[in-house]
Scaffold this motif. Structure first.
Motif, PDB file in Angstrom:
ATOM      1  N   VAL A   1      13.386  -3.598 -10.106  1.00 50.97           N
ATOM      2  CA  VAL A   1      11.984  -3.291 -10.431  1.00 50.97           C
ATOM      3  C   VAL A   1      11.307  -2.386  -9.403  1.00 50.97           C
ATOM      4  O   VAL A   1      10.220  -1.864  -9.667  1.00 50.97           O
ATOM      5  CB  VAL A   1      11.124  -4.581 -10.526  1.00 50.97           C
ATOM      6  CG1 VAL A   1      11.532  -5.431 -11.711  1.00 50.97           C
ATOM      7  CG2 VAL A   1      11.186  -5.394  -9.228  1.00 50.97           C
ATOM      8  N   VAL A   2      11.935  -2.219  -8.241  1.00 50.53           N
ATOM      9  CA  VAL A   2      11.229  -1.534  -7.148  1.00 50.53           C
ATOM     10  C   VAL A   2      10.703  -0.138  -7.509  1.00 50.53           C
ATOM     11  O   VAL A   2       9.561   0.197  -7.182  1.00 50.53           O
ATOM     12  CB  VAL A   2      12.094  -1.522  -5.859  1.00 50.53           C
ATOM     13  CG1 VAL A   2      11.492  -0.630  -4.791  1.00 50.53           C
ATOM     14  CG2 VAL A   2      12.260  -2.939  -5.333  1.00 50.53           C
TER      15      VAL A   2
ATOM     16  N   THR B   1       7.496  -0.898  -9.244  1.00 48.99           N
ATOM     17  CA  THR B   1       6.420  -1.583  -8.537  1.00 48.99           C
ATOM     18  C   THR B   1       5.945  -0.813  -7.313  1.00 48.99           C
ATOM     19  O   THR B   1       4.794  -0.932  -6.915  1.00 48.99           O
ATOM     20  CB  THR B   1       6.841  -2.992  -8.067  1.00 48.99           C
ATOM     21  OG1 THR B   1       7.938  -2.882  -7.158  1.00 48.99           O
ATOM     22  CG2 THR B   1       7.233  -3.872  -9.234  1.00 48.99           C
ATOM     23  N   ARG B   2       6.824  -0.028  -6.710  1.00 50.75           N
ATOM     24  CA  ARG B   2       6.433   0.691  -5.492  1.00 50.75           C
ATOM     25  C   ARG B   2       6.259   2.177  -5.721  1.00 50.75           C
ATOM     26  O   ARG B   2       5.793   2.887  -4.826  1.00 50.75           O
ATOM     27  CB  ARG B   2       7.464   0.476  -4.383  1.00 50.75           C
ATOM     28  CG  ARG B   2       7.510  -0.932  -3.856  1.00 50.75           C
ATOM     29  CD  ARG B   2       6.518  -1.134  -2.721  1.00 50.75           C
ATOM     30  NE  ARG B   2       6.431  -2.538  -2.390  1.00 50.75           N
ATOM     31  CZ  ARG B   2       5.797  -3.028  -1.328  1.00 50.75           C
ATOM     32  NH1 ARG B   2       5.182  -2.229  -0.482  1.00 50.75           N
ATOM     33  NH2 ARG B   2       5.753  -4.312  -1.114  1.00 50.75           N
TER      34      ARG B   2
ATOM     35  N   ASN C   1       6.466  -6.197   2.630  1.00 49.54           N
ATOM     36  CA  ASN C   1       5.281  -6.998   2.330  1.00 49.54           C
ATOM     37  C   ASN C   1       4.717  -7.648   3.595  1.00 49.54           C
ATOM     38  O   ASN C   1       3.506  -7.758   3.746  1.00 49.54           O
ATOM     39  CB  ASN C   1       5.615  -8.075   1.294  1.00 49.54           C
ATOM     40  CG  ASN C   1       5.314  -7.614  -0.130  1.00 49.54           C
ATOM     41  OD1 ASN C   1       5.003  -6.439  -0.360  1.00 49.54           O
ATOM     42  ND2 ASN C   1       5.413  -8.528  -1.083  1.00 49.54           N
TER      43      ASN C   1
ATOM     44  N   GLN D   1      12.264   0.870   1.437  1.00 45.10           N
ATOM     45  CA  GLN D   1      13.162   0.369   0.389  1.00 45.10           C
ATOM     46  C   GLN D   1      14.468   1.140   0.414  1.00 45.10           C
ATOM     47  O   GLN D   1      15.502   0.640   0.026  1.00 45.10           O
ATOM     48  CB  GLN D   1      12.539   0.526  -1.005  1.00 45.10           C
ATOM     49  CG  GLN D   1      11.789  -0.674  -1.470  1.00 45.10           C
ATOM     50  CD  GLN D   1      10.374  -0.602  -1.006  1.00 45.10           C
ATOM     51  OE1 GLN D   1       9.890   0.444  -0.596  1.00 45.10           O
ATOM     52  NE2 GLN D   1       9.682  -1.722  -1.069  1.00 45.10           N
TER      53      GLN D   1
ATOM     54  N   TYR E   1       5.203 -12.862   0.244  1.00 43.85           N
ATOM     55  CA  TYR E   1       6.471 -13.185  -0.404  1.00 43.85           C
ATOM     56  C   TYR E   1       7.355 -11.942  -0.314  1.00 43.85           C
ATOM     57  O   TYR E   1       6.860 -10.837  -0.098  1.00 43.85           O
ATOM     58  CB  TYR E   1       6.257 -13.508  -1.879  1.00 43.85           C
ATOM     59  CG  TYR E   1       5.314 -14.649  -2.140  1.00 43.85           C
ATOM     60  CD1 TYR E   1       5.782 -15.928  -2.414  1.00 43.85           C
ATOM     61  CD2 TYR E   1       3.932 -14.454  -2.115  1.00 43.85           C
ATOM     62  CE1 TYR E   1       4.921 -16.980  -2.661  1.00 43.85           C
ATOM     63  CE2 TYR E   1       3.055 -15.499  -2.365  1.00 43.85           C
ATOM     64  CZ  TYR E   1       3.556 -16.752  -2.638  1.00 43.85           C
ATOM     65  OH  TYR E   1       2.689 -17.793  -2.876  1.00 43.85           O
ATOM     66  N   GLY E   2       8.662 -12.124  -0.553  1.00 48.85           N
ATOM     67  CA  GLY E   2       9.528 -10.953  -0.723  1.00 48.85           C
ATOM     68  C   GLY E   2       9.968 -10.311   0.573  1.00 48.85           C
ATOM     69  O   GLY E   2      10.213 -10.991   1.559  1.00 48.85           O
ATOM     70  N   CYS E   3      10.001  -8.988   0.564  1.00 45.90           N
ATOM     71  CA  CYS E   3      10.691  -8.271   1.638  1.00 45.90           C
ATOM     72  C   CYS E   3       9.796  -8.028   2.850  1.00 45.90           C
ATOM     73  O   CYS E   3       8.605  -8.303   2.857  1.00 45.90           O
ATOM     74  CB  CYS E   3      11.243  -6.959   1.107  1.00 45.90           C
ATOM     75  SG  CYS E   3       9.968  -5.811   0.562  1.00 45.90           S
TER      76      CYS E   3
ATOM     77  N   CYS F   1       3.899  -6.611  -5.518  1.00 51.80           N
ATOM     78  CA  CYS F   1       4.711  -6.097  -6.617  1.00 51.80           C
ATOM     79  C   CYS F   1       4.488  -6.808  -7.949  1.00 51.80           C
ATOM     80  O   CYS F   1       4.628  -6.184  -8.998  1.00 51.80           O
ATOM     81  CB  CYS F   1       6.181  -6.106  -6.212  1.00 51.80           C
ATOM     82  SG  CYS F   1       6.506  -4.910  -4.889  1.00 51.80           S
TER      83      CYS F   1
ATOM     84  N   THR G   1       2.671 -10.421  -3.250  1.00 54.03           N
ATOM     85  CA  THR G   1       3.738 -10.986  -4.081  1.00 54.03           C
ATOM     86  C   THR G   1       4.979 -10.101  -4.229  1.00 54.03           C
ATOM     87  O   THR G   1       4.946  -8.910  -3.955  1.00 54.03           O
ATOM     88  CB  THR G   1       3.174 -11.225  -5.492  1.00 54.03           C
ATOM     89  OG1 THR G   1       2.755  -9.947  -6.008  1.00 54.03           O
ATOM     90  CG2 THR G   1       1.991 -12.165  -5.458  1.00 54.03           C
ATOM     91  N   CYS G   2       6.051 -10.725  -4.736  1.00 58.27           N
ATOM     92  CA  CYS G   2       7.341 -10.060  -4.943  1.00 58.27           C
ATOM     93  C   CYS G   2       7.802 -10.259  -6.377  1.00 58.27           C
ATOM     94  O   CYS G   2       7.704 -11.351  -6.923  1.00 58.27           O
ATOM     95  CB  CYS G   2       8.369 -10.663  -3.988  1.00 58.27           C
ATOM     96  SG  CYS G   2      10.043 -10.064  -4.267  1.00 58.27           S
ATOM     97  N   HIS G   3       8.324  -9.196  -6.972  1.00 58.72           N
ATOM     98  CA  HIS G   3       8.703  -9.221  -8.380  1.00 58.72           C
ATOM     99  C   HIS G   3      10.208  -9.087  -8.577  1.00 58.72           C
ATOM    100  O   HIS G   3      10.691  -8.957  -9.705  1.00 58.72           O
ATOM    101  CB  HIS G   3       7.980  -8.042  -9.078  1.00 58.72           C
ATOM    102  CG  HIS G   3       7.811  -8.197 -10.550  1.00 58.72           C
ATOM    103  ND1 HIS G   3       8.370  -7.324 -11.453  1.00 58.72           N
ATOM    104  CD2 HIS G   3       7.168  -9.108 -11.283  1.00 58.72           C
ATOM    105  CE1 HIS G   3       8.060  -7.698 -12.681  1.00 58.72           C
ATOM    106  NE2 HIS G   3       7.332  -8.779 -12.607  1.00 58.72           N
ATOM    107  N   ILE G   4      10.968  -9.140  -7.486  1.00 59.43           N
ATOM    108  CA  ILE G   4      12.368  -8.720  -7.529  1.00 59.43           C
ATOM    109  C   ILE G   4      13.229  -9.575  -8.464  1.00 59.43           C
ATOM    110  O   ILE G   4      14.069  -9.060  -9.178  1.00 59.43           O
ATOM    111  CB  ILE G   4      12.972  -8.633  -6.100  1.00 59.43           C
ATOM    112  CG1 ILE G   4      14.160  -7.697  -6.085  1.00 59.43           C
ATOM    113  CG2 ILE G   4      13.349  -9.979  -5.512  1.00 59.43           C
ATOM    114  CD1 ILE G   4      13.839  -6.270  -5.999  1.00 59.43           C
TER     115      ILE G   4
HETATM  116 FE1  F3S Z   1       9.750  -6.073  -1.717  1.00 57.27          FE
HETATM  117 FE2  F3S Z   1       9.848  -7.787  -3.706  1.00 57.27          FE
HETATM  118 FE3  F3S Z   1       8.372  -5.662  -3.935  1.00 57.27          FE
HETATM  119  S1  F3S Z   1      11.510  -7.181  -2.462  1.00 57.27           S
HETATM  120  S2  F3S Z   1       9.370  -4.141  -2.710  1.00 57.27           S
HETATM  121  S3  F3S Z   1       8.108  -7.307  -2.455  1.00 57.27           S
HETATM  122  S4  F3S Z   1       9.556  -6.589  -5.535  1.00 57.27           S
END
Ligand code: F3S
Ligand code: SAH
Ligand code: SF4
Length: 458
Positions: free
Chosen positions: A170-171, A174-175, A18, A206, A13-15, A84, A50-53
Motif C-alpha cells: 500500500v505504500v 499511502t505515501r 511514523n 521507504q 504505529y508502523g514503521c 497511512c 497509523t499504519c496500513h501495511i
Molecule cells: Fe510505514 Fe505502515 Fe505507512 S509501514 S509507510 S506506516 S503503511
C-alpha cells in the motif's frame, strides 16, 4: 507562550518513518503551546499516527478508537487519525468512528495548526492531499527536548514515498510518489542533532537507497554521496540507513560500506521471497540470483557485514516449491535478524484481486517454519559474537540497578555494568554471553575496576 498550556498524546504505529513524523508533529504543536504527554487520559489532543501495511495493523486503530470513546465522553478531547490509514481511508474513518475530529495523511502534517483552528470552529477535518510543498520545510527543526529524551541516536527522514508498486504493498498509495529531501537540508538537520549530543543517525526512507536529493552543486546526489558528506560531520560516530530495495543497491553504495568507517556493518535488505516466480508476481523487479549477487558484492566489500531482511509467506499462488525456495535462500544467505509476515491482502493493490489466494492455515504453517529457521540463524549469529570485541554506544539504564544498555553495531542491545555517566559514550567491549534478545559484555579493564562493586548481570 501567551495561551494556556495544552497537552498532546501521540501514538505511533508502523514503521520508523511514523516515529520520526510523530516527533516532528510534536515539534510543530509545541510552537502552538502543546506539551507532549505519555498517556491519553486528560490530553487535549490525541493523535494516532497509523499504519496500513497489513490488515492487523490497520484494525488496531479502530480498537484504539473504541477505547478512546470514554476519554472523549468525559472531557473535551480532540481526536485525530494521521498516517497511512488516514491517507487510505479518509472520511470513511469518521463514518466508522464518529469520535474522530480530524483525519489527515502523512504529507499534510505542517498544516496541523490550521486543522486545529478548523476543529475549534466545530467542523471536522479530512485532508488527504499530496501538497506540492515539502512538509518539513514548513515545520520547526527537531526540538532539543525530544532529541535528548531519545538518547544519543536519531532518525532523519531523507526520502519519502515509493514508485516501485510491489503488487502486495500500500505504500505507493499511502505515501505517494518518491521524493528526496535536498542534501543541504539533511546535512543541516544532522549537524543540529549532533550539536545536541546525537552520535548515531539513521537515515530513513521507504526506499532510502533510491535517494536522489539535489546537492549543493545543483545535481542529484546518490545515497552513497550523501553518506560520504554526513560522515564528515565532527562528532557523528555512527551512520545507518533503512529501508533499502535490492534494485537500488548500486556499486557506489556497496563501496560506501567498504570506505565509510562510521557506516555500521549492518544492512536491512528485504527480499520477500526466494522464488523467482513469486518475485516476478510481486513485481520486485529482481531475481533470486540478483539478490545473491548483491550479497556477494556486499560481503566482498565488507566482510563483517550482517544482514537482515523482510519476508512474506503465502503470497497468492505460492506453492510448496516456491516456499522451499524461500527457505533455501534463507539458508544460503544466513541472516542476523529478520521480519516475516503472512501475506495480507490490501484493498486497492493488484495482488489482493488475484484468485489464487492461499489458505490461512497454509500461511500459518509456512510462517512457523520460516520463523523457526530465522530464529535459529539469529541465535547462531549472536553466539558467533561471544568472545569478540564490539563497539557499543551506551544509551540508557538497564532493568537492574547498576546496569547500562547500549547497542552493538548490529543493533543488538548490549548489557554492561555501569552507570549513567556512560550514556553517549562509545566503547569497545568483550561479549561474554549471547542471550536470545541481548548480549552481555565486560567493559575494558581500566574502567571496569571502578564499577567492580556493582551487581554482575544474571
Ligand atoms: Fe510505514 Fe505502515 Fe505507512 S509501514 S509507510 S506506516 S503503511
Ligand atoms: N519499502 C520496504 C518495505 C516497506 S513495508 C521494501 O521495499 O522492502 C515493510 C514490510 O512489510 C515489507 O518489506 C513486507 O515484507 C511487509 N509487507 C508489505 N505489504 C505486506 C502485505 N500486504 N502483507 C504482508 N506483509 C507485507
Ligand atoms: Fe512497498 Fe515495494 Fe515500495 Fe517497498 S518497494 S514500499 S514493498 S511498493
Amino acid at each position: 507562550m501567551s495561551r494556556a498550556e495544552k497537552t498532546v498524546f501521540i501514538k505511533s504505529y508502523g514503521c520508523q518513518m511514523n516515529v520520526y513524523d510523530s516527533s516532528r508533529m510534536a515539534d510543530i504543536l509545541e510552537r502552538d503551546g502543546y506539551r507532549a504527554v505519555d498517556t491519553p487520559d486528560g490530553a487535549d489532543l490525541i493523535i494516532l499516527n497509523t499504519c496500513h501495511i497489513r490488515e492487523k495493523a490497520a484494525e488496531k486503530v479502530y480498537s484504539e478508537l473504541g477505547r478512546l470513546r470514554s476519554i472523549k465522553q468525559s472531557g473535551k478531547t480532540t481526536i485525530a487519525v494521521a498516517g497511512c490509514v488516514a491517507q487510505a481511508e479518509g472520511e470513511e474513518i469518521i463514518a466508522r468512528a464518529p469520535v474522530v475530529d480530524m483525519v489527515f495523511g502523512p504529507q499534510s502534517y505542517h498544516r496541523l495548526p490550521d486543522f486545529l483552528a478548523t476543529v475549534e470552529t466545530g467542523a471536522k477535518v479530512v485532508d488527504t492531499e499530496f501538497p506540492a510543498e515539502d512538509k518539513f520545510d514548513h515545520m520547526p527543526a527537531p526540538a532539543r527536548t525530544r532529541t535528548e529524551a531519545r538518547g544519543r541516536t536519531a532518525f532523519v527522514t531523507v526520502q519519502e514515498g515509493c514508485d516501485k508498486f510491489c503488487t502486495f504493498c500500500v505504500v505507493p498509495y499511502t505515501r505517494g510518489a518518491e521524493v528526496s529531501r535536498p542534501v543541504e537540508k539533511v546535512i543541516h538537520e544532522a549537524r543540529r542533532l549532533v550539536a545536541m549530543g546525537v552520535r548515531e543517525i539513521t537515515l530513513l526512507g521507504q526506499n532510502v537507497n533510491a535517494y536522489h536529493g539535489v546537492g549543493p552543486d545543483g545535481r542529484d546526489w546518490s545515497l552513497a554521496r550523501l553518506l560520504e558528506a554526513l560522515a564528515e560531520i565532527d562528532g557523528l560516530d555512527r551512520l545507518r540507513y533503512t529501508t533499502s530495495h535490492p534494485r537500488d543497491m548500486d556499486d557506489a553504495l556497496i563501496a560506501a560500506h567498504r570506505d565509510i568507517d562510521i557506516l555500521m556493518p549492518y544492512l536491512h535488505l528485504p527480499v520477500q521471497s526466494g522464488s523467482d516466480r513469486i518475485l516476478k508476481a510481486m513485481n520486485r523487479q529482481h531475481t533470486r540470483a540478483d539478490y545473491f549477487a548483491i550479497i556477494d558484492k556486499l560481503r566482498a566489500a565488507k566482510p563483517d557485514l550482517a544482514l537482515s531482511s523482510d519476508f512474506i509467506v503465502g503470497f497468492p499462488g505460492e506453492t510448496d516449491a516456491d516456499f522451499e525456495d524461500t527457505l533455501d535462500l534463507v539458508s544460503a544467505v544466513g541472516f542476523a535478524q529478520a521480519y516475516s509476515f503472512k501475506y495480507s491482502p490490501r484493498p486497492g493493490t493488484p495482488a489482493a484481486e488475484a484468485d489464487d489466494q492461499i489458505d490461512e492455515a497454509v500461511k500459518a504453517e509456512r510462517l512457523a517454519r520460516l520463523q523457526a529457521l530465522l530464529r535459529e540463524q539469529q541465535a547462531t549469529f549472536a553466539k558467533s559474537l561471544e568472545g569478540r570485541t564490539l563497539s557499543v554506544l551506551y544509551e540508557k539504564s538497564g532493568r537492574k540497578p547498576g546496569q547500562v544498555i547500549g547497542r552493538s553495531p548490529y543493533l543488538q542491545p548490549v548489557v554492561v555494568n555501569g552507570d549513567e555517566s556512560l550514556f553517549g559514550r562509545i566503547e569497545s567491549v568483550r561479549i561474554t554471553t549471547a542471550g536470545p534478545n541481548s548480549l552481555l559484555a565486560d567493559r575494558p579493564m581500566a574502567s571496569a575496576a571502578s564499577t567492580a562493586s556493582l551487581e554482575v548481570p544474571a
